[in-house]
Design a protein around this motif. Structure first.
Motif, PDB file in Angstrom:
ATOM      1  N   PRO A  44      35.044  54.836  40.933  1.00 31.63           N
ATOM      2  CA  PRO A  44      35.911  53.720  40.518  1.00 31.63           C
ATOM      3  C   PRO A  44      37.119  53.592  41.438  1.00 31.63           C
ATOM      4  O   PRO A  44      37.600  54.580  42.012  1.00 31.63           O
ATOM      5  N   TYR A  45      37.585  52.353  41.598  1.00 35.37           N
ATOM      6  CA  TYR A  45      38.884  52.156  42.220  1.00 35.37           C
ATOM      7  C   TYR A  45      39.961  52.590  41.220  1.00 35.37           C
ATOM      8  O   TYR A  45      39.680  52.812  40.043  1.00 35.37           O
ATOM      9  N   GLU A  46      41.185  52.713  41.695  1.00 36.98           N
ATOM     10  CA  GLU A  46      42.259  53.252  40.852  1.00 36.98           C
ATOM     11  C   GLU A  46      42.429  52.453  39.561  1.00 36.98           C
ATOM     12  O   GLU A  46      42.615  53.030  38.489  1.00 36.98           O
ATOM     13  N   ASP A  47      42.346  51.104  39.661  1.00 35.05           N
ATOM     14  CA  ASP A  47      42.562  50.286  38.467  1.00 35.05           C
ATOM     15  C   ASP A  47      41.345  50.255  37.542  1.00 35.05           C
ATOM     16  O   ASP A  47      41.401  49.663  36.457  1.00 35.05           O
ATOM     17  N   GLN A  48      40.227  50.887  37.946  1.00 30.72           N
ATOM     18  CA  GLN A  48      39.023  50.918  37.118  1.00 30.72           C
ATOM     19  C   GLN A  48      38.849  52.239  36.370  1.00 30.72           C
ATOM     20  O   GLN A  48      37.975  52.346  35.507  1.00 30.72           O
ATOM     21  N   GLU A  49      39.682  53.213  36.696  1.00 31.77           N
ATOM     22  CA  GLU A  49      39.547  54.536  36.076  1.00 31.77           C
ATOM     23  C   GLU A  49      39.782  54.435  34.567  1.00 31.77           C
ATOM     24  O   GLU A  49      40.751  53.848  34.111  1.00 31.77           O
ATOM     25  N   GLY A  50      38.862  54.990  33.809  1.00 29.90           N
ATOM     26  CA  GLY A  50      38.954  54.975  32.359  1.00 29.90           C
ATOM     27  C   GLY A  50      38.437  53.708  31.704  1.00 29.90           C
ATOM     28  O   GLY A  50      38.433  53.611  30.466  1.00 29.90           O
ATOM     29  N   SER A  51      37.986  52.727  32.498  1.00 26.66           N
ATOM     30  CA  SER A  51      37.508  51.467  31.942  1.00 26.66           C
ATOM     31  C   SER A  51      36.082  51.624  31.417  1.00 26.66           C
ATOM     32  O   SER A  51      35.173  52.014  32.152  1.00 26.66           O
ATOM     33  N   LEU A  52      35.879  51.308  30.136  1.00 22.72           N
ATOM     34  CA  LEU A  52      34.541  51.379  29.560  1.00 22.72           C
ATOM     35  C   LEU A  52      33.641  50.291  30.145  1.00 22.72           C
ATOM     36  O   LEU A  52      32.430  50.488  30.285  1.00 22.72           O
ATOM     37  N   GLN A  86      33.404  45.884  42.713  1.00 26.66           N
ATOM     38  CA  GLN A  86      34.426  45.115  42.005  1.00 26.66           C
ATOM     39  C   GLN A  86      33.783  43.883  41.396  1.00 26.66           C
ATOM     40  O   GLN A  86      32.739  43.404  41.869  1.00 26.66           O
ATOM     41  N   TYR A  87      34.417  43.350  40.359  1.00 26.14           N
ATOM     42  CA  TYR A  87      33.873  42.183  39.676  1.00 26.14           C
ATOM     43  C   TYR A  87      35.020  41.368  39.109  1.00 26.14           C
ATOM     44  O   TYR A  87      36.125  41.888  38.895  1.00 26.14           O
ATOM     45  N   GLY A  88      34.766  40.095  38.886  1.00 29.14           N
ATOM     46  CA  GLY A  88      35.832  39.261  38.328  1.00 29.14           C
ATOM     47  C   GLY A  88      35.363  37.841  38.081  1.00 29.14           C
ATOM     48  O   GLY A  88      34.237  37.461  38.412  1.00 29.14           O
ATOM     49  N   ILE A  89      36.269  37.052  37.497  1.00 31.09           N
ATOM     50  CA  ILE A  89      35.983  35.664  37.162  1.00 31.09           C
ATOM     51  C   ILE A  89      37.285  34.889  37.250  1.00 31.09           C
ATOM     52  O   ILE A  89      38.352  35.417  36.911  1.00 31.09           O
ATOM     53  N   ASP A  90      37.218  33.631  37.746  1.00 30.36           N
ATOM     54  CA  ASP A  90      38.456  32.859  37.887  1.00 30.36           C
ATOM     55  C   ASP A  90      38.777  32.105  36.594  1.00 30.36           C
ATOM     56  O   ASP A  90      38.098  32.259  35.580  1.00 30.36           O
ATOM     57  N   ASN A  91      39.825  31.265  36.634  1.00 29.37           N
ATOM     58  CA  ASN A  91      40.284  30.543  35.447  1.00 29.37           C
ATOM     59  C   ASN A  91      39.519  29.249  35.201  1.00 29.37           C
ATOM     60  O   ASN A  91      39.774  28.554  34.212  1.00 29.37           O
ATOM     61  N   GLY A  92      38.612  28.908  36.080  1.00 31.79           N
ATOM     62  CA  GLY A  92      37.791  27.725  35.879  1.00 31.79           C
ATOM     63  C   GLY A  92      38.353  26.471  36.519  1.00 31.79           C
ATOM     64  O   GLY A  92      39.556  26.337  36.728  1.00 31.79           O
ATOM     65  N   THR A 153      31.086  42.369  44.042  1.00 35.26           N
ATOM     66  CA  THR A 153      30.996  42.924  45.389  1.00 35.26           C
ATOM     67  C   THR A 153      30.612  44.398  45.314  1.00 35.26           C
ATOM     68  O   THR A 153      30.982  45.103  44.373  1.00 35.26           O
ATOM     69  N   LEU A 154      29.856  44.843  46.315  1.00 28.82           N
ATOM     70  CA  LEU A 154      29.378  46.227  46.349  1.00 28.82           C
ATOM     71  C   LEU A 154      29.541  46.791  47.747  1.00 28.82           C
ATOM     72  O   LEU A 154      29.128  46.157  48.729  1.00 28.82           O
ATOM     73  N   ASN A 155      30.175  47.955  47.842  1.00 29.49           N
ATOM     74  CA  ASN A 155      30.325  48.661  49.109  1.00 29.49           C
ATOM     75  C   ASN A 155      29.721  50.057  48.995  1.00 29.49           C
ATOM     76  O   ASN A 155      29.934  50.747  47.999  1.00 29.49           O
ATOM     77  N   ILE A 156      28.992  50.455  50.029  1.00 33.37           N
ATOM     78  CA  ILE A 156      28.450  51.808  50.097  1.00 33.37           C
ATOM     79  C   ILE A 156      29.001  52.471  51.354  1.00 33.37           C
ATOM     80  O   ILE A 156      28.840  51.951  52.466  1.00 33.37           O
ATOM     81  N   THR A 157      29.680  53.601  51.171  1.00 30.58           N
ATOM     82  CA  THR A 157      30.330  54.313  52.270  1.00 30.58           C
ATOM     83  C   THR A 157      29.596  55.615  52.569  1.00 30.58           C
ATOM     84  O   THR A 157      29.214  56.343  51.648  1.00 30.58           O
ATOM     85  N   ASP A 158      29.388  55.872  53.851  1.00 32.57           N
ATOM     86  CA  ASP A 158      28.783  57.130  54.279  1.00 32.57           C
ATOM     87  C   ASP A 158      29.866  58.212  54.254  1.00 32.57           C
ATOM     88  O   ASP A 158      30.779  58.214  55.086  1.00 32.57           O
TER      89      ASP A 158
END
Length: 218
Positions: A44-52, A86-92, A153-158
């Motif tokens: 997880p990124y820092e802001d995703q830690e602990g997110s169910l 990461q994932y998200g949605i705009d305000n429309g 978005t999806l990133n895979i790091t070696d």
């Protein structure tokens, strides 16, 4: 047989709407075809830690990668790849549409009547005639709707090739989708499915993927 088909279609609509979710997928990667024994961890990124919510999507991502031969590692130290998303949605955005109204433009039954005058007197007449009806646009109406843009978005790091000063990504992918649903969770499965369609895909190419959603909103 026709009755059975109609019964099936009716059952589908009564049990819940099935909508087609259209997504645009762009992927860049240096991954090879040999995925055997390659291990990964989902980080997880820092802001995703602990997110169910993050944990729910992470489980789906891990399952997708495992289906392509990658193996989930028990720790960062034992993994070849680190997977971030990461994932998200705009305000429309409000969209105004003009819609044609269709109706009968001609033909059908016509009734005529009148009178005739002559030197010998006058007479009345009446009658009906029928011509094949024609149909076309008889007017327009307008409608408004709100369209939301969803992204994943999806990133895979070696891990083994990366250093503190040089991060080596082997996969970068982006999925975008426009639709009426204003909740990412409603279409999350569809966007993640689109990301992993024919994974890892052709590098540098954008493709359109259509997936089915069991939700009424698309």
């Amino acid at each position: 047989m026709k009755k059975l088909v109609l019964t099936f279609i009716l059952a589908v609509f009564l049990s819940g709407c099935i909508a087609n979710v259209r997504s645009d997928v762009t992927r860049f990667h240096t991954l090879g075809t040999n995925t055997a024994h390659k291990t990964f961890v989902v980080v997880p990124y820092e802001d995703q830690e602990g997110s169910l919510e993050f944990k729910a999507y992470a489980a789906v991502v891990a399952e997708k990668l495992s289906a392509f031969g990658y193996q989930l590692a028990d720790s960062w130290e034992n993994a070849d790849y680190a997977v971030f998303f990461q994932y998200g949605i705009d305000n429309g955005t409000t969209v105004v549409s003009s819609n044609p109204i269709y109706g009968q433009t001609g033909g059908g039954t016509t009734y005529t009547s009148g009178s005739l005058n002559s030197l010998d007197g006058s007479a009345t007449y009446s009658g009906t005639s029928y011509t094949s009806p024609s149909f076309g646009v008889v007017g327009t109406s307008t409608s408004t709707k709100t369209v939301y843009r969803r992204r994943f978005t999806l990133n895979i790091t070696d891990i083994k090739q990366s250093t503190q000063d040089n991060v080596v990504d082997v996969f970068q992918g982006k999925v975008t989708s426009d639709g009426s649903s204003n909740t990412f969770a409603t279409v999350s499965d569809c966007l993640i499915d689109a990301m992993f369609k024919d994974f890892p895909g052709e590098s540098g190419k954008t493709t359109t993927v259509n997936t089915l959603s069991g939700e009424c909103k698309k």
